[in-house]
Design an enzyme around this catalytic site. Sequence first.
Site, PDB file in Angstrom:
ATOM      1  N   THR A   1     -16.368 -12.239  20.153  1.00 23.83           N
ATOM      2  CA  THR A   1     -15.812 -11.255  20.567  1.00 23.83           C
ATOM      3  C   THR A   1     -14.451 -11.638  21.201  1.00 23.83           C
ATOM      4  OG1 THR A   1     -16.768 -10.618  22.816  1.00 23.83           O
ATOM      5  CG2 THR A   1     -17.678  -9.759  20.778  1.00 23.83           C
TER       6      THR A   1
ATOM      7  N   HIS B   1     -13.678 -10.987  24.282  1.00 25.19           N
ATOM      8  CA  HIS B   1     -13.905 -10.968  25.766  1.00 25.19           C
ATOM      9  C   HIS B   1     -13.501 -12.144  26.419  1.00 25.19           C
ATOM     10  CE1 HIS B   1     -16.013  -9.678  29.135  1.00 25.19           C
ATOM     11  NE2 HIS B   1     -16.699 -10.766  29.313  1.00 25.19           N
TER      12      HIS B   1
ATOM     13  N   ALA C   1     -16.753 -15.959  36.015  1.00 24.31           N
ATOM     14  CA  ALA C   1     -15.275 -16.426  36.137  1.00 24.31           C
ATOM     15  C   ALA C   1     -14.265 -15.301  36.710  1.00 24.31           C
ATOM     16  CB  ALA C   1     -14.749 -17.046  34.890  1.00 24.31           C
ATOM     17  N   PHE C   2     -14.737 -14.165  36.157  1.00 23.32           N
ATOM     18  CA  PHE C   2     -13.464 -12.828  36.526  1.00 23.32           C
ATOM     19  C   PHE C   2     -13.775 -12.703  37.959  1.00 23.32           C
ATOM     20  CE2 PHE C   2     -12.657  -8.440  37.204  1.00 23.32           C
ATOM     21  CZ  PHE C   2     -11.429  -8.316  36.451  1.00 23.32           C
ATOM     22  N   GLU C   3     -14.717 -13.066  38.856  1.00 21.06           N
ATOM     23  CA  GLU C   3     -14.932 -12.912  40.250  1.00 21.06           C
ATOM     24  C   GLU C   3     -14.198 -14.160  40.987  1.00 21.06           C
ATOM     25  OE1 GLU C   3     -17.510 -10.293  37.983  1.00 21.06           O
ATOM     26  OE2 GLU C   3     -17.589 -12.566  37.911  1.00 21.06           O
TER      27      GLU C   3
ATOM     28  N   PHE D   1     -22.410 -18.363  36.055  1.00 20.83           N
ATOM     29  CA  PHE D   1     -22.320 -18.002  34.563  1.00 20.83           C
ATOM     30  C   PHE D   1     -22.340 -19.329  33.829  1.00 20.83           C
ATOM     31  CE2 PHE D   1     -21.078 -16.669  30.290  1.00 20.83           C
ATOM     32  CZ  PHE D   1     -22.026 -15.564  30.244  1.00 20.83           C
TER      33      PHE D   1
ATOM     34  N   ALA E   1     -16.833 -21.830  33.729  1.00 15.94           N
ATOM     35  CA  ALA E   1     -16.885 -22.302  32.390  1.00 15.94           C
ATOM     36  C   ALA E   1     -17.095 -20.947  31.510  1.00 15.94           C
ATOM     37  CB  ALA E   1     -18.102 -23.279  32.041  1.00 15.94           C
ATOM     38  N   VAL E   2     -16.081 -20.856  30.523  1.00 13.92           N
ATOM     39  CA  VAL E   2     -16.053 -19.787  29.659  1.00 13.92           C
ATOM     40  C   VAL E   2     -16.073 -20.248  28.376  1.00 13.92           C
ATOM     41  CG1 VAL E   2     -15.004 -17.461  29.034  1.00 13.92           C
ATOM     42  CG2 VAL E   2     -15.065 -18.274  31.413  1.00 13.92           C
TER      43      VAL E   2
END
Length: 154
Positions: free
Chosen positions: A87, A89, A57-59, A23, A81-82
């Site tokens: 929102t 999230h 990133a969650f994984e 991502f 990178a987020v």
Amino acid sequence: MPIKWKGGRSGANLRFGIVVSRFNRSITDRLLKGVLRVLEARGTRASDIEIASVPGAFELPGVAKKLGQQGRFHALICLGAVIQGETPHFHYICSEASRGMGEVSLQLGLPVIFGLLTTTTVEQAIARSGDKRNKGSEAAMAAIEMAHLYKNIK
């Protein structure tokens, strides 16, 4: 005189697992490039580096744990990178990824380096993944130092 534990600066004879998020790939590819540049410059052989790709990133923590459980690595480097959107999230992902990486490090007794950019804008992410200032490079240096420190403390 107190005992003082220190890390090292050479990547020679160390093995690294890298988990990188796809991502925001244009950013994470640059972070990965920074990591690999530093590891190579510090003497780590390409054959001592393994890279796992994850969707986001969650994984990162889950795959870092799986790699760490194999017992082949001196340190793990998690890259992602987020970028904040409209929102909440962003906050959930950043929080859980951070918590997960810390938890994995404590569970495995292995350095897990936090190479996750959490920025408000794309421009900030680009600035932190460029050639002059690359958080991936900083993550690689931290991984080398911590790998030595963990070895020395054992």
